[in-house]
Design a protein around this motif. Structure first.
Motif, mmCIF file in Angstrom:
data_model
loop_
_atom_site.group_PDB
_atom_site.id
_atom_site.type_symbol
_atom_site.label_atom_id
_atom_site.label_comp_id
_atom_site.label_asym_id
_atom_site.label_seq_id
_atom_site.Cartn_x
_atom_site.Cartn_y
_atom_site.Cartn_z
ATOM 1 N N ASN A 11 0.860 -1.181 0.000
ATOM 2 C CA ASN A 11 0.000 0.000 0.000
ATOM 3 C C ASN A 11 0.896 1.231 0.000
ATOM 4 O O ASN A 11 1.093 1.870 1.024
ATOM 5 N N GLU A 12 1.454 1.532 -1.148
ATOM 6 C CA GLU A 12 2.416 2.622 -1.270
ATOM 7 C C GLU A 12 1.772 3.938 -0.845
ATOM 8 O O GLU A 12 0.623 4.201 -1.183
ATOM 9 N N PRO A 13 2.517 4.763 -0.132
ATOM 10 C CA PRO A 13 1.952 6.066 0.263
ATOM 11 C C PRO A 13 1.671 6.927 -0.957
ATOM 12 O O PRO A 13 2.407 6.882 -1.938
ATOM 13 N N GLN A 14 0.602 7.683 -0.884
ATOM 14 C CA GLN A 14 0.231 8.576 -1.970
ATOM 15 C C GLN A 14 0.732 9.999 -1.740
ATOM 16 O O GLN A 14 0.691 10.820 -2.641
ATOM 17 N N ALA A 15 1.186 10.279 -0.508
ATOM 18 C CA ALA A 15 1.726 11.607 -0.203
ATOM 19 C C ALA A 15 2.511 11.547 1.095
ATOM 20 O O ALA A 15 2.232 10.723 1.963
ATOM 21 N N TRP A 16 3.508 12.402 1.189
ATOM 22 C CA TRP A 16 4.213 12.643 2.452
ATOM 23 C C TRP A 16 3.771 14.016 2.918
ATOM 24 O O TRP A 16 3.941 15.009 2.201
ATOM 25 N N ASP A 17 3.236 14.092 4.107
ATOM 26 C CA ASP A 17 2.723 15.338 4.667
ATOM 27 C C ASP A 17 3.793 15.952 5.572
ATOM 28 O O ASP A 17 4.210 15.330 6.540
ATOM 29 N N PHE A 18 4.229 17.163 5.262
ATOM 30 C CA PHE A 18 5.259 17.837 6.047
ATOM 31 C C PHE A 18 4.687 18.792 7.085
ATOM 32 O O PHE A 18 5.433 19.389 7.853
ATOM 33 N N ASN A 19 3.353 18.950 7.109
ATOM 34 C CA ASN A 19 2.721 19.790 8.124
ATOM 35 C C ASN A 19 3.040 19.201 9.497
ATOM 36 O O ASN A 19 3.026 18.002 9.681
ATOM 37 N N ASP A 20 3.330 20.046 10.456
ATOM 38 C CA ASP A 20 3.693 19.658 11.820
ATOM 39 C C ASP A 20 5.020 18.906 11.898
ATOM 40 O O ASP A 20 5.377 18.401 12.952
ATOM 41 N N VAL A 21 5.740 18.800 10.775
ATOM 42 C CA VAL A 21 7.066 18.178 10.774
ATOM 43 C C VAL A 21 8.115 19.242 10.465
ATOM 44 O O VAL A 21 9.111 19.366 11.159
ATOM 45 N N LEU A 22 7.872 19.983 9.400
ATOM 46 C CA LEU A 22 8.738 21.092 9.005
ATOM 47 C C LEU A 22 7.909 22.368 9.035
ATOM 48 O O LEU A 22 6.724 22.353 8.710
ATOM 49 N N ARG A 23 8.549 23.435 9.407
ATOM 50 C CA ARG A 23 7.829 24.710 9.453
ATOM 51 C C ARG A 23 7.380 25.086 8.047
ATOM 52 O O ARG A 23 8.172 25.160 7.114
ATOM 53 N N ARG A 34 3.000 19.167 1.019
ATOM 54 C CA ARG A 34 3.011 17.709 0.897
ATOM 55 C C ARG A 34 3.806 17.323 -0.344
ATOM 56 O O ARG A 34 3.847 18.059 -1.317
ATOM 57 N N LEU A 35 4.373 16.146 -0.291
ATOM 58 C CA LEU A 35 5.023 15.569 -1.458
ATOM 59 C C LEU A 35 4.046 14.548 -2.034
ATOM 60 O O LEU A 35 3.791 13.511 -1.427
ATOM 61 N N THR A 36 3.470 14.860 -3.175
ATOM 62 C CA THR A 36 2.462 14.011 -3.787
ATOM 63 C C THR A 36 3.123 12.897 -4.589
ATOM 64 O O THR A 36 3.981 13.151 -5.426
ATOM 65 N N LEU A 37 2.713 11.665 -4.304
ATOM 66 C CA LEU A 37 3.294 10.492 -4.955
ATOM 67 C C LEU A 37 2.270 9.757 -5.820
ATOM 68 O O LEU A 37 2.474 8.610 -6.189
ATOM 69 N N LEU A 46 8.444 4.042 -5.365
ATOM 70 C CA LEU A 46 9.639 3.756 -4.567
ATOM 71 C C LEU A 46 10.802 4.641 -5.015
ATOM 72 O O LEU A 46 11.516 5.202 -4.183
ATOM 73 N N LEU A 47 10.984 4.786 -6.320
ATOM 74 C CA LEU A 47 12.043 5.655 -6.840
ATOM 75 C C LEU A 47 11.862 7.084 -6.351
ATOM 76 O O LEU A 47 12.818 7.739 -5.923
ATOM 77 N N ALA A 48 10.627 7.583 -6.385
ATOM 78 C CA ALA A 48 10.353 8.949 -5.935
ATOM 79 C C ALA A 48 10.666 9.107 -4.453
ATOM 80 O O ALA A 48 11.260 10.111 -4.043
ATOM 81 N N ARG A 49 10.297 8.122 -3.643
ATOM 82 C CA ARG A 49 10.587 8.203 -2.204
ATOM 83 C C ARG A 49 12.082 8.105 -1.936
ATOM 84 O O ARG A 49 12.619 8.810 -1.079
ATOM 85 N N GLU A 50 12.785 7.251 -2.679
ATOM 86 C CA GLU A 50 14.233 7.147 -2.516
ATOM 87 C C GLU A 50 14.908 8.451 -2.905
ATOM 88 O O GLU A 50 15.813 8.931 -2.205
ATOM 89 N N LEU A 51 14.485 9.037 -4.018
ATOM 90 C CA LEU A 51 15.027 10.321 -4.455
ATOM 91 C C LEU A 51 14.798 11.384 -3.387
ATOM 92 O O LEU A 51 15.711 12.149 -3.046
ATOM 93 N N ALA A 52 13.585 11.411 -2.838
ATOM 94 C CA ALA A 52 13.270 12.394 -1.804
ATOM 95 C C ALA A 52 14.148 12.193 -0.565
ATOM 96 O O ALA A 52 14.673 13.161 -0.007
#
Length: 120
Positions: A11-23, A34-37, A46-52
């Motif tokens: 169940n690959e993530p569809q986004a990485w949410d940076f709210n409350d993690v990075l200002r 957010r980083l939309t995947l 997987l390539l996109a997440r590794e690159l990130a």
């Protein structure tokens, strides 16, 4: 979560949410931090997440051990968003042209055609 390899989740993530993690800059809405995947196959996701991960932590010892010597400062969220957007555009092109989903399997001519270069 020990024993789970990075990217092994089906169940690959569809986004990485940076709210409350990075200002978040005040000019951006929470949905823009957010980083939309989406629109990527499992291989491309997987390539996109590794690159990130590499761009957010370019001085990690494992990255350096693999011979990748990048700028010492991490990329900004917006930069990584743009890079993943380029991968997404390549994925849409790949789907329309019937190319392999793994960009590493593209020929030089396939890549040149995608970029609009001439191979003469």
């Amino acid at each position: 979560m020990s024993g789970t390899a990075f990217g092994a989740d089906t169940n690959e993530p569809q986004a990485w949410d940076f709210n409350d993690v990075l200002r978040r800059p005040a000019r951006l809405l929470p949905g823009q931090w957010r980083l939309t995947l989406m629109q990527l196959t499992e291989v491309q996701n997987l390539l996109a997440r590794e690159l990130a991960m590499i761009e957010f932590n370019p001085r990690h010892p494992k990255i350096l051990a693999r011979g990748l010597h990048l700028q010492p400062r991490p990329c900004k969220v917006g930069t990584v968003q743009r890079h993943v957007g380029i991968l997404r555009a390549m994925a849409l092109f790949e789907a329309g042209e019937g190319l392999p989903e793994d960009f590493g399997q593209w020929s030089t001519a396939d890549f040149a055609f995608r970029c609009g270069w001439r191979t003469t």
